[in-house]
Every structure is written in C-alpha cells, then in structure tokens.
Design an enzyme around this catalytic site. Structure first.
Site, PDB file in Angstrom:
ATOM      1  N   ASP A 214      -7.575 -13.954  -3.129  1.00 38.55           N
ATOM      2  CA  ASP A 214      -6.765 -14.825  -2.264  1.00 38.55           C
ATOM      3  C   ASP A 214      -7.695 -15.366  -1.185  1.00 38.55           C
ATOM      4  OD1 ASP A 214      -6.843 -12.460  -0.669  1.00 38.55           O
ATOM      5  OD2 ASP A 214      -4.727 -12.007  -1.024  1.00 38.55           O
TER       6      ASP A 214
ATOM      7  N   GLU B 193      -8.585  -9.507  -7.225  1.00 39.10           N
ATOM      8  CA  GLU B 193      -7.504  -9.595  -6.222  1.00 39.10           C
ATOM      9  C   GLU B 193      -7.669 -10.853  -5.373  1.00 39.10           C
ATOM     10  OE1 GLU B 193      -7.023  -5.965  -3.961  1.00 39.10           O
ATOM     11  OE2 GLU B 193      -7.465  -4.698  -5.691  1.00 39.10           O
TER      12      GLU B 193
HETATM   13  O1  9MR Z   1      -0.641  -5.571  -2.244  1.00 45.13           O
HETATM   14  C1  9MR Z   1      -0.604  -4.241  -1.817  1.00 45.13           C
HETATM   15  C2  9MR Z   1       0.401  -4.117  -0.699  1.00 45.13           C
HETATM   16  O2  9MR Z   1       1.698  -4.413  -1.132  1.00 45.13           O
HETATM   17  C3  9MR Z   1       0.321  -2.724  -0.118  1.00 45.13           C
HETATM   18  O3  9MR Z   1       1.153  -2.644   1.008  1.00 45.13           O
HETATM   19  C4  9MR Z   1      -1.102  -2.412   0.259  1.00 45.13           C
HETATM   20  C5  9MR Z   1      -1.230  -1.034   0.837  1.00 45.13           C
HETATM   21  O4  9MR Z   1      -2.502  -0.858   1.369  1.00 45.13           O
HETATM   22  O5  9MR Z   1      -1.929  -2.532  -0.878  1.00 45.13           O
HETATM   23  C6  9MR Z   1      -1.963  -3.816  -1.332  1.00 45.13           C
HETATM   24  O6  9MR Z   1      -2.888  -3.966  -2.346  1.00 45.13           O
HETATM   25  C7  9MR Z   1      -4.256  -3.657  -2.026  1.00 45.13           C
HETATM   26  C8  9MR Z   1      -4.912  -3.203  -3.297  1.00 45.13           C
HETATM   27  O7  9MR Z   1      -4.208  -2.145  -3.839  1.00 45.13           O
HETATM   28  C9  9MR Z   1      -6.347  -2.818  -3.058  1.00 45.13           C
HETATM   29  N1  9MR Z   1      -7.092  -3.867  -2.422  1.00 45.13           N
HETATM   30  C10 9MR Z   1      -6.473  -4.425  -1.210  1.00 45.13           C
HETATM   31  C11 9MR Z   1      -5.052  -4.843  -1.506  1.00 45.13           C
HETATM   32  C12 9MR Z   1      -4.443  -5.502  -0.301  1.00 45.13           C
HETATM   33  O8  9MR Z   1      -4.280  -4.581   0.731  1.00 45.13           O
END
Ligand code: 9MR
Length: 462
Positions: free
Chosen positions: A271, A269
């Site tokens: 960034d 993930e």
């Molecule tokens: O990118 C995701 C975002 O759109 C959602 O709102 C969020 C909810 O908590 O989750 C984000 O993705 C997450 C991922 O599933 C797990 N690791 C952290 C990511 C960023 O929050």
C-alpha cells in the site's frame, strides 16, 4: 419460382438476417482480452492479489470486487494469526481462516497463509506465560503442526516467520528471540515443511523493499538458513510505502539479489499512503510508486506476484495506525476505482489503464449505402455512448432527391431532405455501449451523396 417472388423472398431473408444481427449486436459483448489486474499479471506468469478480513466478507459490494478477476490471490489479514487460531493453549479455531479459504477456493483464487509466527497478535496465555526454551519450542512446533496441518494443500504459501528484524538489521527482541535465540526461525520453517510439504515457505518483513541494513540482514539470514539446510522458499517484501518517505532504494536490484540466492520473492502487503488530504501532486507520486513496484517485480523472473493490503481505502489499516494518513489503495472508500492509481497499476502490468470510465455522453452513427444506380439500401448503426436510453430518434438529411420507399428495424419517415427514424417497440432500449442497426430502401436520380451529420434524441453524434 417466378423471379420477382424469389427476389422478394431473398430480400425478406436478408432483412430477417439484418434484424437478427442487430439483436445479436445488442446482446453480444466485446471479446475479452486480458484487462483486469490479475488477468494481466497472469499473462506474465504472476498473480495479483489482495488481503481481506472476515468482517468485510459480509459486504457484498466489496466481495463482488474481491472475488472478481482483478484478484487471483487472497491473504487473510488476521484470521490465521496465532490469537485467532489458538486462542487457548491447544484449542484450535479455524472458522475465520476457513471462511477466507473457502471464499478464495470458490473463485479459483490461491491463498497466501499469513502468518504462523509473529511478535504481535499473540494470545494472552502465550505472552503472559513464562516458558523454558524447551516448552516454547514445543508450543511453537505444536502450533505450526496444527495450523499448517489444517491448511495443508489449501494454501499456496505460508508467511512462516513475520517481521523478525528491527529497522537497523538487528534481531527484534521479542518472546521468540528472547527465549529461543535466533534459532526459532529454523525451528518454525522446519515445522512448517513437515506439516505442509508443498506450501512455499516465506519469511516476510517490512522496510526491506530497498537495499539497506534491514534488507542486508534478511539477505544474510536467507543465506545462512540455506547453508544449514533449513527449508526456505521465498522472501516477502511487504511494501508498506509512504510517499513522504521516498521510494525504496534500488528495489528491483534488491529483489534480484534475493532471487539470485535461489528463492522466490513476492510483494506481499503493498500500500502507498500519504498525508491527507490527497491532492493531484500526491496522487501522481503515489501512482508512480505503484508503477515502480509493479515494474520492479516484473523485472525479476522469480518475483511471483503482488498482493495489496486490501484493495480499498474502506478497509485499510492505515488511518487507524497512522493518524492523518491514508488514501493508500487503488479503490476508494466507496469501492470506486481511482483512475490514476488503478490505471497506473493496470498500465504497468501491461494493460491499457482500464480505469477510464466509458464516455457518459453522446452517440455514434455509422452509415453505409448499397447503391444500384437508381436506388440504394441505407444502413445506419447507432451506438449509445451515454447513459442507457429507453427510446431513440435519429435525424439526418440528404443533399439530393433521395426518396424513402420502405424502412425496417425502425419507423422511417421523410420530410423534404430530412429523414427521421424512431425505434420500434422492441429496439428502443439501448444500454451504454449498445448498438442497434436499422435500414431502408431509397430511390434517387442524379448523385447519391452520403449524409454527414446525424443526431440522436437531439444530440449530434460522431
Ligand atoms: O491488517 C492487519 C490489521 O487488521 C491488524 O490490526 C494489524 C495488527 O497489527 O495487522 C495488520 O496486518 C499487518 C500484517 O499482519 C503484518 N504486516 C503489517 C500489517 C499492517 O499492520
């Protein structure tokens, strides 16, 4: 055939061939070497991927890049999570997840399934219920059997368990651990293996990229699962980095120690955020972080790939969660590559940077003469290095008494020592980077020195 006629025919054939080659030059592209992020990663046996989300899939400028060779793997950011896939107990919904899978499939991209079990994005029926351990175990097993069963054969891997630890390495207190103890992790992994025996099963977490208490906890968990014979194929290092907090300690060695346990590792993930506004110093640090992550992964043979958490700031989760921070990704909000950041990733993957736009001004002229003593055939090849042009005039001068007799692929004229060539009706359009060749026969006495200065449409060429 009388020989003057044969000579004329040969000349005509040669000229036709010349015209054909000139046209070919206009339409042909350079041979494609690996240059995009995924092509470069692939050349090293890895993938380079991006997360995405369903609302973005209607943005065609966005999907053109997401579906391009830059990315070989896609992770759905939200659409395979529990609230999306089982919004009511026992009622499964795959529409959004399927949309991401079919997007990826159509483009030959693999899918990282994300995620079967997390403490967030759980539906209300699950979080507001009060469950015995036996009930919750069966809910968990049923969810995984259905969701992983639905995507069986369609996903490369599953983040089976997401974010089980606190930053100090203790287990997160949540619905799962509070009701089931830490054994829920093994239950989930076994259920996933049963549902899709070929998917790589991962545990995924953040702040485990470098060594430290949390990473140690993950390391010990993997060892203990292995000792119990629980299926575990990989560890996902999320890589949500921020330049103000420093680069993770010993990232490559950390990845390596997991790999040495016999599991795959992946950056899942990535960034790299900063406190806004961005400036050159922050961007340089950010570019270095991206470089470091790519190099850490490439330095570990079991690091199978890198996924960025969406590729563009337009759809980044960062500004919504970390107020005043952002600019975390290699493409900006207008879907333009950031030359420094994209370039750093591309270069670290073994490419040439790729992000540098082609020159937007100028022209290049190559001149050659086929000289037989009293005359010669001059060939000029113009390459347009500026924006597309729809008509061209080339000017150059001789220093001797060269005299034009006949030209082709352009209208040739001469005034004293100055030669002017303008496009014909069919070769005036030159896209950026496109070339056109024209030629002419000249007679001369004395010496035939090649011209050195050329201008196209008034611009001096190189
Ligand atoms: O990118 C995701 C975002 O759109 C959602 O709102 C969020 C909810 O908590 O989750 C984000 O993705 C997450 C991922 O599933 C797990 N690791 C952290 C990511 C960023 O929050």
């Amino acid at each position: 055939m009388p020989s003057p006629l044969r000579a004329r025919l040969t000349a005509v054939l040669a000229l036709s061939l010349g015209a054909l080659l000139a046209v070919t030059a206009l339409v042909s592209r350079p041979a494609s070497a690996a240059s995009t992020l995924n092509q470069l990663a692939k050349a090293q046996g890895r993938y380079f991927g991006s997360a995405t989300d369903n609302p973005e899939l209607s943005d065609t400028a966005y999907t053109a890049i997401l579906g391009s060779d830059e990315f070989g793997a896609i992770t759905p950011g939200n659409s395979m999570k529990w609230d999306a896939t089982e919004p009511s107990q026992g009622q499964f919904s795959y529409t959004k997840g399927d949309a991401v899978v079919s997007f990826a499939k159509a483009r030959g991209q693999i899918v990282r399934g994300h995620t079967l079990l997390w403490h967030q994005q759980l539906p209300g029926w699950l979080t507001s219920g009060s469950w015995t351990a036996a009930q919750l175990t069966s809910i968990l097993q049923n969810h995984i059997a259905n969701v992983a069963g639905h995507y069986k054969g369609q996903v490369y891997s599953w983040d089976v368990v997401n974010e089980p630890f606190n930053d100090d390495g203790t287990y997160r207190s949540d619905l799962w651990s509070n009701t089931l103890g830490t054994g829920y992790i093994a239950t989930a992994l076994k259920a996933a293996r049963a549902a899709d025996p070929n998917a790589k099963l991962y545990i995924n977490d953040y702040n485990i990229d470098g060594t430290g208490a949390k990473s140690d906890a993950m390391y010990n968990l993997v060892k203990s699962l292995q000792a119990q014979g629980v299926p575990i194929d990989g560890v996902g290092f999320q890589g949500h980095l921020a330049i103000q907090y420093g680069f993770p300690t010993n990232m490559q060695q950390n990845l390596q120690r997991f790999a040495d346990l016999g599991v795959d590792v992946a950056i899942t993930e990535l960034d790299v955020r900063m406190v806004l506004p961005a400036d050159a110093t922050k961007v340089a640090t950010q570019a270095q972080y991206y470089t470091n992550v790519v190099k850490a992964c490439l330095g570990v043979s079991r690091c199978v790939g890198i996924t960025i958490w969406d590729y563009t700031d337009k759809y980044s989760w960062i500004p919504g969660v970390f107020s005043g921070q952002g600019s975390a990704l290699p493409w900006d909000e207008n879907l333009a590559k950031k030359p420094d950041v994209y370039g750093a990733i591309n270069t670290a993957l073994g490419g040439s940077g790729g992000g540098t736009p082609p020159p937007t001004t100028g022209c290049k002229v190559a001149y050659s003469a086929n000289d037989w003593g009293s005359g010669f055939t001059a060939t000029v090849t113009i390459t347009n290095q500026g924006p597309a042009i729809s008509g061209w005039t080339l000017k150059y001068s001789y220093s001797g008494d060269q005299k034009l007799s006949q030209g082709w692929n352009g209208t040739w004229s001469q005034s004293g020592k100055d030669v002017t060539v303008t496009n014909t009706s069919w070769n005036g359009t030159l896209a950026t980077g496109a070339s056109i060749s024209a030629g002419a026969n000249f007679t001369y006495t004395g010496t035939n020195t090649a011209p050195t200065a050329f201008a196209v449409n008034g611009t001096t060429c190189t």
